[in-house]
Design an enzyme around this catalytic site. Structure first.
Site, PDB file in Angstrom:
ATOM      1  CG  PHE A 283      39.754  15.263 -52.318  1.00 25.64           C
ATOM      2  CD1 PHE A 283      39.689  16.567 -52.779  1.00 25.64           C
ATOM      3  CD2 PHE A 283      39.147  14.274 -53.073  1.00 25.64           C
ATOM      4  CE1 PHE A 283      39.031  16.878 -53.951  1.00 25.64           C
ATOM      5  CE2 PHE A 283      38.490  14.566 -54.250  1.00 25.64           C
ATOM      6  CZ  PHE A 283      38.428  15.876 -54.696  1.00 25.64           C
ATOM      7  CB  CYS A 284      36.608  17.880 -50.502  1.00 25.78           C
ATOM      8  SG  CYS A 284      35.029  18.757 -50.433  1.00 25.78           S
ATOM      9  CB  VAL A 285      34.574  17.775 -45.999  1.00 22.55           C
ATOM     10  CG1 VAL A 285      34.238  16.338 -46.333  1.00 22.55           C
ATOM     11  CG2 VAL A 285      34.215  18.062 -44.547  1.00 22.55           C
TER      12      VAL A 285
ATOM     13  CG  LEU B  88      44.583  17.012 -52.888  1.00 25.27           C
ATOM     14  CD1 LEU B  88      44.277  15.776 -53.719  1.00 25.27           C
ATOM     15  CD2 LEU B  88      45.710  17.813 -53.522  1.00 25.27           C
TER      16      LEU B  88
ATOM     17  N   GLY C  83      40.084  17.187 -46.021  1.00 20.37           N
ATOM     18  CA  GLY C  83      41.178  18.072 -45.636  1.00 20.37           C
ATOM     19  C   GLY C  83      40.861  18.852 -44.374  1.00 20.37           C
TER      20      GLY C  83
END
Length: 572
Positions: A306-308, A334, A310
């Site tokens: 998720f975000c960083v 995500l 990812g």
């Protein structure tokens, strides 16, 4: 002596003053790109060259005429002028009933429109225009009459109604926030991690100097044989994915029969001032993957970033692919960036001088303070996340209501300087991760073209942190079978959208053309949450059903402490 003002003379003076001021402003803007650089400053390593900036005389004249026309109309209205009712800062009846406040708001809105018009008329490169736009928007947000007690009609009315109690309470709120070091967005005393947020039952089963690995208690008699690992962002704490039982993505995974593990990043202190991006990839994502496989006995697992988180997960998968390893059956990204070609408003902060400054400041050791990061993200939406609370807390003496999301948002995290500096240069500035072989991480050349596995990529339509085009760009760099889904709303609200709420919608399109704009033309909208689409996509990669484990960990890997663990409770 006539006490009434000479409105005709006053109007002429107003027009002359406004004309002179705007002529000077236009002249300043015109000269911005031609200003000579002083040799003493130009020789400084951190001093950027001034960008080219010019204006068409016709556009300037058009803007000036429009401004004078509106200013004259406003002056003729005098103290009967009212601000725009569409701006929520001035929408209260108190503003329209206070002529001085109403007039000040109307003048402010006129000046704001004129400045934004000048920005849009500027003939320069897009990045310079974005910086100008950002600077003007920050000025507009900070200089609004609503931010000052002397002009805020609503705050004045409340002070009169409460006989000054609201002012006294506002001073108490100000002193409290000065002591805690940030503006209160919610009543933080109402929340405690592990008590009423991050409450899904589980245990920490592994830890190193960088992460704790949490395993969650199954809620079904059987689970899928392939467990699921969540790699959250390290810029915030993981419990955005586990705020309350009714909106917890973690609990949703457990309820779907996935044996679920989550990485909880340690909040860096001075002992971690030398930690690097390689450490986050190797000791973070890769070691977590290995431990989940060891605990579950599964040859392959499924994972989400998720975000960083990812970006970290994608880099880890590239490192593992370079080593000939394929430990994941599928990956979910995500609101994540692998390709940093399109970074939205954050791009205004990133240029060579800024990155060099950070490298010199902390590239070889140090900490990026969490409150500095939090302030940066808050000022991306200054009216909603800064000045709204300044007005409410201090001018009106209000205590913001308890809100779990805003409590999480205020629970900031530090970042190690070397990791942060590497990340800035190789992602936002140079976009090196998508260049095969350009980056070496954990001793391996990064090449997303070798990350050949099924992926589910999600982006939020109104995301200002990871623009939807940037999220979509990952489809062009990962060679495996891909599904891209777009959800409504922003970076957080779009992701945290449980099906039971029956809110918002999402879009799908099986074709994956080069750009998101092309993809959107053929996309179909579906009501409700994307979670159900994702759950259906994930199921074939999760494997057969097996008996749910009755204990945490396996063998020598045992529960260390109850979830959510102590790492997440450390304050920046």
């Amino acid at each position: 002596m006539n006490s009434q003002p000479d409105w005709a003379a006053a109007a002429q003076q107003f027009q002359k003053t406004a004309t002179d001021q705007w002529a000077n402003a236009f002249k300043s803007f015109q000269g911005f790109g031609a200003m000579p650089q002083m040799p003493s400053l130009a020789s400084m390593p951190m001093m950027p060259s001034l960008p080219h900036l010019s204006f068409s005389p016709e556009k300037l004249q058009e803007l000036q005429q429009a401004y004078m026309r509106e200013a004259t109309e406003l002056w003729n209205q005098g103290l009967t002028a009212n601000p725009s009712s569409t701006d929520k800062r001035f929408a209260s009846d108190a503003w329209s009933h206070n002529p001085v406040s109403a007039f000040s708001a109307a003048v402010y809105l006129l000046n704001a429109r004129a400045l934004l018009g000048m920005v849009e008329a500027a003939e320069t490169d897009e990045k310079t225009k974005s910086k100008l736009r950002f600077a003007v928007e920050q000025w507009m947000a900070a200089s609004a009459p609503s931010n000052f007690l002397a002009l805020n009609a609503e705050a004045q009315k409340k002070a009169i109604e409460t006989k000054g109690e609201s002012i006294a309470k506002g001073m108490q709120n100000l002193l409290h926030d000065l002591q805690q070091g940030h503006v209160s967005m919610t009543d933080e005393s109402q929340f405690e991690v592990g008590r009423n947020v991050a409450t899904t039952e589980g245990a920490v089963v592994f830890e190193n100097e960088l992460i704790q690995l949490i395993e969650y208690k199954p809620l079904t008699k059987t689970v899928h044989e392939r467990p699921f690992l969540v790699v959250p962002p390290c810029i915030n704490k993981f419990y955005i994915l586990d705020l309350q039982p009714e909106n917890s993505l973690v609990r949703f995974l457990v309820e779907q029969g996935h044996r679920t593990f989550v990485v909880s990043w340690r909040n860096p202190d001075d002992s971690m001032k030398n930690v690097t991006w390689d450490d986050y990839v190797g000791k973070g994502a890769i070691e977590a993957i290995e431990k989940v496989r060891e605990i579950s006995g599964a040859r392959q697992i499924n994972a989400l970033g998720f975000c960083v988180g990812g970006t970290i997960l994608g880099t880890a998968l590239s490192v593992l692919a370079a080593r000939g390893e394929k430990p994941l059956a599928s990956a979910t990204f995500l609101t994540s960036l692998l390709d940093f070609s399109e970074t939205g408003i954050l791009d205004v902060f990133i240029d060579e001088p800024f990155v060099k400054f950070r490298e010199q400041q902390m590239g070889k050791g140090g900490l990026m303070k969490g409150q500095d990061l939090a302030s940066t993200f808050s000022f991306l939406r200054p009216n909603d996340l800064v000045w709204n609370y300044v007005v409410g807390n201090y001018l009106k003496g209000e205590t913001p209501p308890p809100f779990d999301l805003l409590y999480w948002n205020s629970d900031s995290t530090n970042l190690p300087g070397p990791m942060y500096a590497w990340y800035l240069r190789n992602t936002y500035l140079e976009n090196n991760l998508i260049k095969p072989g350009k980056c070496t991480v954990c001793g391996e050349k990064v090449d997303f073209g070798k990350v050949d596995l099924p992926v589910y990529i999600y982006g939020s339509r109104e995301d200002h942190i990871v623009p939807i085009g940037g999220a979509y760009a990952s489809t062009q760099h990962l060679p495996g079978k891909k599904r891209f889904v777009m959800g409504a709303s922003g970076h957080i609200a779009g992701v945290i959208n449980p099906p039971a709420k029956k809110k918002r919608s999402y879009w799908t399109n099986d074709k994956l053309p080069k750009t998101h704009d092309e993809w959107l033309k053929g996309a179909k909208e579906h009501p409700g949450s994307w979670w159900t689409d994702w759950a259906a996509w994930l199921k074939p990669y999760a494997g057969k059903q097996v008996a749910a484990p009755k204990a945490y960990g396996k063998g020598k890997i045992k529960a260390i402490e109850p979830a959510p663990g102590r790492y997440v409770k450390a304050k920046a």
